[in-house]
Design a protein around this motif. Sequence first.
Motif, PDB file in Angstrom:
ATOM      1  N   THR B 141       5.674 -18.127  -9.274  1.00  0.00           N
ATOM      2  CA  THR B 141       4.562 -17.355  -8.533  1.00  0.00           C
ATOM      3  C   THR B 141       4.660 -15.480  -8.510  1.00  0.00           C
ATOM      4  O   THR B 141       5.505 -15.088  -9.297  1.00  0.00           O
ATOM      5  CB  THR B 141       4.514 -17.304  -7.310  1.00  0.00           C
ATOM      6  N   VAL B 142       3.274 -15.210  -9.206  1.00  0.00           N
ATOM      7  CA  VAL B 142       3.158 -13.885  -8.456  1.00  0.00           C
ATOM      8  C   VAL B 142       2.412 -13.538  -7.400  1.00  0.00           C
ATOM      9  O   VAL B 142       1.652 -13.963  -7.145  1.00  0.00           O
ATOM     10  CB  VAL B 142       2.389 -13.535 -10.286  1.00  0.00           C
ATOM     11  N   ALA B 143       2.734 -12.518  -7.270  1.00  0.00           N
ATOM     12  CA  ALA B 143       2.573 -11.642  -6.004  1.00  0.00           C
ATOM     13  C   ALA B 143       1.019 -10.328  -6.741  1.00  0.00           C
ATOM     14  O   ALA B 143       1.638  -9.842  -7.505  1.00  0.00           O
ATOM     15  CB  ALA B 143       3.285 -11.417  -4.993  1.00  0.00           C
ATOM     16  N   LEU B 144       0.330 -10.251  -6.226  1.00  0.00           N
ATOM     17  CA  LEU B 144      -0.497  -8.978  -6.963  1.00  0.00           C
ATOM     18  C   LEU B 144      -1.180  -8.709  -5.715  1.00  0.00           C
ATOM     19  O   LEU B 144      -1.829  -9.125  -4.782  1.00  0.00           O
ATOM     20  CB  LEU B 144      -1.923  -9.887  -7.336  1.00  0.00           C
ATOM     21  N   ALA B 145      -0.920  -7.354  -5.845  1.00  0.00           N
ATOM     22  CA  ALA B 145      -1.685  -6.261  -4.527  1.00  0.00           C
ATOM     23  C   ALA B 145      -2.585  -5.712  -4.779  1.00  0.00           C
ATOM     24  O   ALA B 145      -3.035  -5.213  -6.318  1.00  0.00           O
ATOM     25  CB  ALA B 145      -0.385  -4.927  -3.957  1.00  0.00           C
ATOM     26  N   PHE B 146      -3.897  -5.440  -3.816  1.00  0.00           N
ATOM     27  CA  PHE B 146      -5.100  -4.836  -4.243  1.00  0.00           C
ATOM     28  C   PHE B 146      -4.943  -3.905  -3.830  1.00  0.00           C
ATOM     29  O   PHE B 146      -4.427  -4.322  -2.100  1.00  0.00           O
ATOM     30  CB  PHE B 146      -6.759  -6.142  -3.699  1.00  0.00           C
ATOM     31  N   PHE B 147      -5.025  -2.616  -3.887  1.00  0.00           N
ATOM     32  CA  PHE B 147      -5.172  -1.187  -3.072  1.00  0.00           C
ATOM     33  C   PHE B 147      -6.318  -0.514  -3.206  1.00  0.00           C
ATOM     34  O   PHE B 147      -6.597  -0.505  -5.014  1.00  0.00           O
ATOM     35  CB  PHE B 147      -3.564  -0.432  -2.847  1.00  0.00           C
ATOM     36  N   GLY B 148      -6.638   0.629  -3.293  1.00  0.00           N
ATOM     37  CA  GLY B 148      -7.647   1.345  -3.207  1.00  0.00           C
ATOM     38  C   GLY B 148      -7.526   2.040  -3.890  1.00  0.00           C
ATOM     39  O   GLY B 148      -5.581   3.117  -4.184  1.00  0.00           O
ATOM     40  N   ASP B 149      -7.693   3.512  -3.979  1.00  0.00           N
ATOM     41  CA  ASP B 149      -7.332   4.716  -4.278  1.00  0.00           C
ATOM     42  C   ASP B 149      -6.616   5.707  -3.600  1.00  0.00           C
ATOM     43  O   ASP B 149      -5.933   6.351  -3.917  1.00  0.00           O
ATOM     44  CB  ASP B 149      -8.882   5.655  -5.410  1.00  0.00           C
ATOM     45  N   GLY B 150      -7.148   5.752  -2.732  1.00  0.00           N
ATOM     46  CA  GLY B 150      -6.847   6.105  -1.589  1.00  0.00           C
ATOM     47  C   GLY B 150      -5.230   5.830  -1.201  1.00  0.00           C
ATOM     48  O   GLY B 150      -4.032   7.122  -1.243  1.00  0.00           O
ATOM     49  N   ALA B 151      -4.934   5.068  -1.382  1.00  0.00           N
ATOM     50  CA  ALA B 151      -3.697   4.000  -1.158  1.00  0.00           C
ATOM     51  C   ALA B 151      -2.731   4.429  -1.688  1.00  0.00           C
ATOM     52  O   ALA B 151      -1.427   4.741  -1.343  1.00  0.00           O
ATOM     53  CB  ALA B 151      -3.108   2.482  -1.284  1.00  0.00           C
ATOM     54  N   VAL B 152      -2.592   5.103  -3.282  1.00  0.00           N
ATOM     55  CA  VAL B 152      -2.173   5.989  -4.216  1.00  0.00           C
ATOM     56  C   VAL B 152      -1.134   6.706  -4.023  1.00  0.00           C
ATOM     57  O   VAL B 152      -0.728   7.147  -3.743  1.00  0.00           O
ATOM     58  CB  VAL B 152      -3.443   6.228  -5.340  1.00  0.00           C
ATOM     59  N   ALA B 153      -2.208   7.706  -3.355  1.00  0.00           N
ATOM     60  CA  ALA B 153      -1.283   9.085  -2.065  1.00  0.00           C
ATOM     61  C   ALA B 153      -0.233   9.061  -0.802  1.00  0.00           C
ATOM     62  O   ALA B 153       0.118   9.759  -0.873  1.00  0.00           O
ATOM     63  CB  ALA B 153      -2.738   9.616  -1.632  1.00  0.00           C
ATOM     64  N   GLN B 154      -0.856   7.228  -0.880  1.00  0.00           N
ATOM     65  CA  GLN B 154       0.219   7.260   0.328  1.00  0.00           C
ATOM     66  C   GLN B 154       2.405   6.915  -0.030  1.00  0.00           C
ATOM     67  O   GLN B 154       2.402   5.786  -1.684  1.00  0.00           O
ATOM     68  CB  GLN B 154       0.249   5.160   0.600  1.00  0.00           C
ATOM     69  N   GLY B 155       3.029   7.216   0.105  1.00  0.00           N
ATOM     70  CA  GLY B 155       4.169   7.283  -0.298  1.00  0.00           C
ATOM     71  C   GLY B 155       4.870   5.415  -0.168  1.00  0.00           C
ATOM     72  O   GLY B 155       5.781   5.194  -1.271  1.00  0.00           O
ATOM     73  N   GLN B 156       4.637   4.664   0.826  1.00  0.00           N
ATOM     74  CA  GLN B 156       4.813   3.216   0.948  1.00  0.00           C
ATOM     75  C   GLN B 156       4.753   2.749  -0.395  1.00  0.00           C
ATOM     76  O   GLN B 156       5.353   1.685  -0.892  1.00  0.00           O
ATOM     77  CB  GLN B 156       4.883   2.638   1.947  1.00  0.00           C
ATOM     78  N   VAL B 157       3.341   2.840  -1.085  1.00  0.00           N
ATOM     79  CA  VAL B 157       3.188   2.412  -2.515  1.00  0.00           C
ATOM     80  C   VAL B 157       3.854   2.724  -3.369  1.00  0.00           C
ATOM     81  O   VAL B 157       3.892   2.411  -4.394  1.00  0.00           O
ATOM     82  CB  VAL B 157       1.481   2.921  -2.297  1.00  0.00           C
ATOM     83  N   HIS B 158       3.940   3.956  -3.125  1.00  0.00           N
ATOM     84  CA  HIS B 158       5.018   4.844  -4.347  1.00  0.00           C
ATOM     85  C   HIS B 158       6.400   3.916  -3.924  1.00  0.00           C
ATOM     86  O   HIS B 158       7.190   3.044  -5.443  1.00  0.00           O
ATOM     87  CB  HIS B 158       5.416   5.802  -4.773  1.00  0.00           C
ATOM     88  N   GLU B 159       6.802   3.261  -3.525  1.00  0.00           N
ATOM     89  CA  GLU B 159       8.090   2.757  -2.533  1.00  0.00           C
ATOM     90  C   GLU B 159       7.907   1.436  -2.730  1.00  0.00           C
ATOM     91  O   GLU B 159       8.992   0.920  -4.071  1.00  0.00           O
ATOM     92  CB  GLU B 159       8.516   3.310  -1.745  1.00  0.00           C
ATOM     93  N   ALA B 160       6.617   0.770  -2.665  1.00  0.00           N
ATOM     94  CA  ALA B 160       7.094  -0.290  -2.899  1.00  0.00           C
ATOM     95  C   ALA B 160       7.034  -0.270  -4.747  1.00  0.00           C
ATOM     96  O   ALA B 160       7.275  -2.216  -5.261  1.00  0.00           O
ATOM     97  CB  ALA B 160       5.355  -1.325  -2.694  1.00  0.00           C
ATOM     98  N   ILE B 161       5.882   0.326  -5.711  1.00  0.00           N
ATOM     99  CA  ILE B 161       5.853   0.271  -7.061  1.00  0.00           C
ATOM    100  C   ILE B 161       7.327   0.404  -7.657  1.00  0.00           C
ATOM    101  O   ILE B 161       7.610  -0.688  -8.336  1.00  0.00           O
ATOM    102  CB  ILE B 161       4.934   0.020  -7.371  1.00  0.00           C
ATOM    103  N   ASN B 162       8.054   0.578  -7.324  1.00  0.00           N
ATOM    104  CA  ASN B 162       9.309   1.389  -7.562  1.00  0.00           C
ATOM    105  C   ASN B 162      10.395   0.570  -7.464  1.00  0.00           C
ATOM    106  O   ASN B 162      11.225   0.132  -8.562  1.00  0.00           O
ATOM    107  CB  ASN B 162      10.000   3.164  -6.679  1.00  0.00           C
ATOM    108  N   LEU B 163      10.435  -0.022  -6.211  1.00  0.00           N
ATOM    109  CA  LEU B 163      11.524  -1.352  -5.772  1.00  0.00           C
ATOM    110  C   LEU B 163      10.994  -2.433  -6.638  1.00  0.00           C
ATOM    111  O   LEU B 163      11.580  -3.006  -7.358  1.00  0.00           O
ATOM    112  CB  LEU B 163      10.785  -2.052  -4.968  1.00  0.00           C
ATOM    113  N   ALA B 164       9.762  -2.342  -6.860  1.00  0.00           N
ATOM    114  CA  ALA B 164       9.223  -3.917  -8.051  1.00  0.00           C
ATOM    115  C   ALA B 164       9.480  -3.781  -9.252  1.00  0.00           C
ATOM    116  O   ALA B 164       9.751  -4.425 -10.436  1.00  0.00           O
ATOM    117  CB  ALA B 164       7.688  -4.508  -8.175  1.00  0.00           C
ATOM    118  N   ALA B 165       9.546  -2.199  -9.505  1.00  0.00           N
ATOM    119  CA  ALA B 165       9.809  -2.366 -11.251  1.00  0.00           C
ATOM    120  C   ALA B 165      10.879  -1.807 -11.391  1.00  0.00           C
ATOM    121  O   ALA B 165      12.033  -2.126 -12.614  1.00  0.00           O
ATOM    122  CB  ALA B 165       9.002  -1.093 -11.662  1.00  0.00           C
TER     123      ALA B 165
END
Lengths: 336, 344
Positions: B141-165
């Motif tokens: 299975t794969v997990a897809l996150a929908f999020f808005g342009d505003g969320a790109v400025a959120q620190g936890q979004v950066h952390e989540a992408i960094n972890l997954a990457a």
Amino acid sequence: MSTETSSGTGPDRTEEMTIREAIRLALREELDRDDDVFVMGEDVGAFGGVYEVTGDLVEQFGEERVRDTPISEAGFMGAAVGAAATGTRPVVEIMFSDFIGVCSEQIINQMAKNRYMFGGKTEMPVTVRTTEGGGSGAASQHSGTIHTWFAHFPGVMAVAPATPASAKGLLKSAIRSDDPVIVFENKQIYEQKGEVPLDDDFTIPIGTASVEREGEDVTVVATQRMVGESLELAEELAGQTSVEVVDLRSLYPMDTETLVESVKKTGRLVIADESPLSYGTHAEVATRVMENAFYSLDAPIQRVGVADVHIPFSPALEEEVLPHGSDVEAAINRIV
Amino acid sequence: MVVLDIETEDGQREALRRMLTIRAFDTKAADLFSDGELPGFVHLYVGEEAVGVGACSALESDDYITSTHRGHGHCIAKGLDPDLMMAELFGKANGYCNGKGGSMHIADVDAGMLGANGIVGAGPPLATGAALTSHLKGEDTVALAFFGDGAVAQGQVHEAINLAATWDLPAVFLVENNQYGEATPVEKQHNVQNLSETAEAYNIPGFTVDGMDITAVYEAVKEARKRAADGEGPTFIEAETYRYHGHFEGDQQPYRTEEDVAIWKDRDAIETFKRRLVDAGTITEDEFDEMKAEIDQQIEDAVGKAKDAAYPDPSEAYEDMFNAAVPEISDFSSGMRADGGEDR
């Protein structure tokens, strides 16, 4: 397992070990028992944890299940929530409870609320282990005792072990629970020793307190480091004042019945916990006792904690603000 | 349920049906809200339909998604039942969350929908976690996150992408750039031309696609899903889209003009996709009108059923906090309003 240090046989066998070793044993047993359990946090793998709690677990279970993370509490705390919702049982280590601020969103708005907001249609088997307590000269951002925040916040269970046996038993209950549990470990007592049951299925139910020493004149309800210091004090005072010491163990849910029974017997209560005093754990214990044993109280309830300041750096200042057995003694002397 | 696979003609019609369902559902929600019939806040997905449906059509049915405060579209795209969604909007007992969540928290974990989310940026870490489960258990299975342009400025979004990457997890990060973070234009919130440029920081592929074109979204997510499932880690996709309604219902929208909105409505995703299907002979104009009328009626019926449905019993407020029984909740809820009794 060395038989020289073990006592008893079969399921009742115990072994003397430190709180640190008891926590590691609980993690080892649960990782071994359930493939869905995994450990995640900063330097928990090859480094063995900053307080050496996870130790050699990575050698037995591998880097996938004893998983080092970037310094990224919000990221991995949130990942734990997502992982738990989809079928695993993460055990997250937040190195210092003072760092919980940076991931509190994932704790309070996701972990604590998802089950309720979704009408009970998801489980949230996350365990968070974190360290608390002053006494290392680590200053205000590495010494706090913050468990009241989460004992207060609906949707999270909070426990705080004081002995090696309860460290093992509570952590195992936390990991087996389908609810989120935060385990608050006082870092000053990791070296404290005691007998620990070796039974793989030894657990201590969350929501139970423990009468560690029976007494007649006054009840001391204590947590973490204050339990040991209160027991030492009770020993010193024996023959003069008979002190009952209750280890609260579970901050939420709280074992009101055991506290109330004790105070109904002694008529006096001192509450000793390293939290700041205002709105603290003490207040909740006091309220429950007053609600349920008001007419048994012979004297005002006394609180021993930190006087609403942060933990300062200088040894002279730190020693001043941290509560000790001597403060419990002073509190007892005010009411007995 | 018809499989949402826009590589087949049935699947294309299903995609169109879901886009129309989203529009009808949210247009109705707007009316209900302005009539004072819905409690709370509603944030509507009208205009962005191609993103949710395009993305979900590239996912397998047991894949996971995380959503946002603007989540109705993701729910319908993932195949949730509009009846139970509408019941939830009304706070009724038969809603997806038994009335405890409302518009911003619709979830159906069994269907792979890990929740709409009232906190901007909170979804991506959850998707990273769902991807971690898949990785640890060796699932596909794969997990897809929908999020808005505003969320790109959120620190936890950066952390989540960094972890997954860093961990090569099977995740897809899909930004719905609807041009405004609440009331502030996207260019005032970020220092990059395209939000997908941030992918470079994680050494993962980043693409910007036309979010008004369902096929473009589908192709990008399909490729990203393949990478994820093949163990090659996450992809960052930015879908350029637009919300026709305000940030929330009642938003006076001083930050844009009707002309600004009209530019995007001229490129309407449903209209574009419908024309493509009509041109290809996959659907006729009449069949389209019929489909639309059927969906409008389905949503009307959903409203009727939701209005008729029972509210939860007040005692339900004290249920579902924990799996385990916690005496505090029952003691406090029963004790607080009790009379003095005989002990008084």
